[in-house]
Scaffold this motif. Structure first.
Motif: not given
Length: 383
Positions: A318-330, A79-82, A102-109
């Motif tokens: 998150t990284i795979p989801a963002i990679a996939l989302a770059t198809i339509w994200l500008s 849900i965080e990815v969404a 957000t991902v780096f914050a999650a790693v540190m937290i």
């Protein structure tokens, strides 16, 4: 009646609160909220966090460790990815670094906050917090590899200017992240499951009848219902459904209050990265509470499973989801960390390795991790 065996009547707060929080999400979605409405949504958000922890513990009691630790970690991360993708789709270029922040914050937290707080609670209870170095060390190695591949290398690659991956590099990072995540899950739940089971400290009670070897059946004397028999399949399914409702409400309500957060951050003159930190703190609240409660029951290994498992899921999904989302994200996708954050990541990995290696930790190790988290939060506000 214990939390493991209750029937969840419709008037129970653990049923009412997630539904109310979800209704708050429905009525607040896409609207500019006045101050009192933001306060109500924030209140619903806090209640949904507490309900999510309760239902995650019921499901975890049913499926046992280490499967139980995966339930909350994976559900929250999906849900965080969404949430990240939704905010990036709406924000344009100003959210180019949101995924990284957000991902780096999650790693540190997770690696410093959840782990440090759990070690502190465990050591306060028994003087020494005990866990499995084999399982925790494997999880830490996975976190470190994923973080370097996805968050450090983009700063040094030369195919594109700035801290960005080229399309081929981003594809490789996404595939590698998924592969490592899948391999870790297979090792944690099947091949070396015993490495991730709570350690018998001698203070907790012996495993309950019918419980798998290595799973403590006691509650360490805090009366949280660990002595009770596991809940029925029906009760676990109800809790799983309510857990998903609560988590959707947590992330959705966080998005509803995010414009107020962004406006407050901008008005205070703080860096935009603070928004990612706040989002990560809100989303990881259920896991933090669940980890602390596990540590109070002498189940520090469960706490570490939650902490490191959440970090692995956060990067690996998150990284795979963002990679996939770059198809339509500008717009650009900035993933590379700056020098300050790379230093904090390196220090976190080194300190974590020294903490995990003995399989035992004192108040000092917990305090060191919490100081690292405090340093990260302070530098996020005052870079």
């Amino acid at each position: 009646m214990s939390t493991a065996t209750r029937r969840f009547p419709l008037t129970d707060w653990t049923v009412v609160v997630p539904v109310v929080a979800l209704l708050a999400l429905v009525f607040s979605w896409g609207r500019d909220l006045p101050g009192f409405a933001v306060a109500l949504v924030a209140l619903c958000l806090c209640g949904a966090v507490l309900a999510a922890v309760h239902h995650a513990e019921v499901v975890a009691h049913r499926v046992g460790e280490p499967f139980g630790s995966l339930v909350l970690a994976v559900a929250v991360t999906v849900i965080e990815v969404a949430l990240i993708v939704t905010l990036m789709a709406d924000g344009g270029d100003k959210t180019a670094s949101l995924a990284r922040d957000t991902v780096f914050a999650a790693v540190m937290i997770t690696c410093n906050g959840i782990v440090g707080l759990s070690l502190l609670v465990g050591a306060l209870r028994n003087r020494v917090a005990v866990f499995n170095p084999e399982g925790s060390g494997a999880a830490l190695a996975t976190v470190a590899t994923l973080a370097v591949l996805s968050l450090v290398l983009p700063t040094f690659t030369t195919s594109k200017p700035g801290p960005e991956f080229s399309t081929a590099q981003l594809t490789f990072a996404a595939v590698a992240s998924l592969a490592l995540y899948g391999l870790f899950i297979a090792v944690q739940t099947v091949r070396h499951r015993d490495y991730f089971l709570p350690v018998d400290t001698g203070n907790a009670t012996k495993p309950a009848a019918g419980a798998p070897d290595g799973e403590a059946g006691g509650d360490g004397g805090d009366g949280d219902g660990e002595h009770a028999a596991p809940p029925t399949s029906r009760a676990a399914l109800v809790s799983l459904g309510l857990l998903l409702v609560a988590l959707i409400a947590v992330v959705g309500d966080a998005k509803a209050v995010s414009p107020t957060i962004e406006a407050g951050v901008a008005k205070a003159g703080l860096p935009n990265a603070v928004v990612g930190v706040i989002i990560a703190l809100l989303v990881l609240a259920p896991e933090t509470l669940a980890a602390v409660r596990a540590a109070r029951r002498d189940r520090v290994q469960t706490s570490l499973n939650l902490g490191y498992g959440s970090a692995i899921a956060s990067i690996g999904l998150t990284i795979p989801a963002i990679a996939l989302a770059t198809i339509w994200l500008s717009g650009p996708l900035l993933l590379g960390l700056g020098p300050i954050h790379m230093v904090l990541l390196a220090l976190t990995v080194v300190v974590s390795a020294l903490t995990i290696a003995p399989g035992r930790a004192t108040l000092l190790q917990g305090g060191v991790h919490l100081v690292l988290l405090a340093a990260y939060l302070f530098l996020a506000v005052s870079p």
